[in-house]
Scaffold this motif. Sequence first.
Motif, PDB file in Angstrom:
ATOM      1  N   CYS A  40       0.825  -1.211   0.000  1.00  0.00           N
ATOM      2  CA  CYS A  40       0.000   0.000   0.000  1.00  0.00           C
ATOM      3  C   CYS A  40       0.859   1.261   0.000  1.00  0.00           C
ATOM      4  O   CYS A  40       0.494   2.253  -0.628  1.00  0.00           O
ATOM      5  N   LEU A  43       1.836   1.629  -3.542  1.00  0.00           N
ATOM      6  CA  LEU A  43       0.674   2.059  -4.329  1.00  0.00           C
ATOM      7  C   LEU A  43       0.368   3.538  -4.092  1.00  0.00           C
ATOM      8  O   LEU A  43       0.118   4.294  -5.040  1.00  0.00           O
ATOM      9  N   ASN A  44       0.440   3.966  -2.833  1.00  0.00           N
ATOM     10  CA  ASN A  44       0.146   5.361  -2.479  1.00  0.00           C
ATOM     11  C   ASN A  44       1.144   6.328  -3.119  1.00  0.00           C
ATOM     12  O   ASN A  44       0.814   7.483  -3.372  1.00  0.00           O
ATOM     13  N   GLY A  50      -2.593   5.127  -6.038  1.00  0.00           N
ATOM     14  CA  GLY A  50      -3.803   4.385  -5.746  1.00  0.00           C
ATOM     15  C   GLY A  50      -3.914   4.210  -4.243  1.00  0.00           C
ATOM     16  O   GLY A  50      -3.001   4.561  -3.493  1.00  0.00           O
ATOM     17  N   ARG A  51      -5.034   3.678  -3.813  1.00  0.00           N
ATOM     18  CA  ARG A  51      -5.263   3.444  -2.390  1.00  0.00           C
ATOM     19  C   ARG A  51      -5.649   1.995  -2.162  1.00  0.00           C
ATOM     20  O   ARG A  51      -6.218   1.353  -3.037  1.00  0.00           O
ATOM     21  N   CYS A  52      -5.331   1.530  -0.960  1.00  0.00           N
ATOM     22  CA  CYS A  52      -5.740   0.187  -0.567  1.00  0.00           C
ATOM     23  C   CYS A  52      -7.087   0.230   0.129  1.00  0.00           C
ATOM     24  O   CYS A  52      -7.446   1.236   0.742  1.00  0.00           O
ATOM     25  N   ARG A 106      -6.327  -3.488  -3.511  1.00  0.00           N
ATOM     26  CA  ARG A 106      -6.641  -2.142  -3.998  1.00  0.00           C
ATOM     27  C   ARG A 106      -8.073  -1.759  -3.687  1.00  0.00           C
ATOM     28  O   ARG A 106      -8.984  -2.576  -3.835  1.00  0.00           O
ATOM     29  N   GLU A 107      -8.235  -0.492  -3.327  1.00  0.00           N
ATOM     30  CA  GLU A 107      -9.567   0.054  -3.143  1.00  0.00           C
ATOM     31  C   GLU A 107     -10.321  -0.059  -4.476  1.00  0.00           C
ATOM     32  O   GLU A 107      -9.735   0.149  -5.531  1.00  0.00           O
ATOM     33  N   ALA A 109     -11.206  -2.542  -6.104  1.00  0.00           N
ATOM     34  CA  ALA A 109     -10.934  -3.715  -6.942  1.00  0.00           C
ATOM     35  C   ALA A 109     -12.039  -4.747  -6.750  1.00  0.00           C
ATOM     36  O   ALA A 109     -12.517  -4.945  -5.632  1.00  0.00           O
ATOM     37  N   GLN A 242      -3.285   6.613   4.649  1.00  0.00           N
ATOM     38  CA  GLN A 242      -3.207   6.743   3.192  1.00  0.00           C
ATOM     39  C   GLN A 242      -3.634   8.142   2.763  1.00  0.00           C
ATOM     40  O   GLN A 242      -4.494   8.749   3.402  1.00  0.00           O
TER      41      GLN A 242
END
Length: 259
Positions: A40, A43-44, A50-52, A106-107, A109, A242
Amino acid sequence: MKKLVTFFLLVILLLEITISVDSQNPSLLKFVLQWPPTFCIILNSAAQPGRCKEPIPQRSLALHGVWPADQRGHSLTCPAQPDPNWNQVFTTAVANQLMAFWPPLRENAQQSDLWKHEWRTHGVCGGTTAQVYFNTAIQINNMLQKGNLFNYLKTSGIIACDSLSFAKKDIVAAIQKVFAQPLDVYLTCIPIDATNRTHIYLSEVTLCTNLGGTSFISCPSQAAPTSCSSGAKIMLPHPKPQPRALWSFHEEVNGRDIS
Ligand SMILES: *[C@@H]1O[C@H](CO)[C@@H](O)[C@H](O)[C@H]1NC(C)=O
């Protein structure tokens, strides 16, 4: 003379084709697990952040994917294939089992987004059907007798804690309790920030199996990653706050404007 040169060039070309075809043969599987808080963080801070999904798991490692690799441990790449009938692949029984160790992080997903992506990118190179690919993932996960790899790390005292850091060899030794005899595994790490040279974060742990996924083998030394080998102490980060999603930021600003 010219003929001779042409002849040798041909021989070299043929040799190279043979070697590259040979090294593109799947000969083992990499079972790549990720520490969700590190995933995460990556990803951030990606170019397109992106966000988890929250809460970010911190009591398990999550499967990233099962990657067919050549005999040197390099992941294979191969041409795209038409998708299988996903409804037949992800039956309720299969999906429930996959969710336990291969959750989407992933948020936003969908449940099967990561599974489809991994099949399309890696699975298709393994020479099996998608059904066999996902059943093999389940089978390999079932070979971890204590369940999740997290349990092996935890019993060796390797936990996420701001005041604890570990030598690479101690993390490897904890992971090797999965096996009957010590086998080589891959670890990857990321920097904590641009300046810190003394500590790094654990990112992924890769276990290797035979092509059928029925027994663990040593991951070949040729493709061993070096990102955890600087001598820096390795930490497992807790989930970090995040960055806000853009849309919720706007919503909040608008909300304040109105009130
Ligand atoms: C590097 O990170 C560790 C762990 O957070 C910290 O204890 C240490 O003070 C940091 N060192 C530097 C130079 O920032």
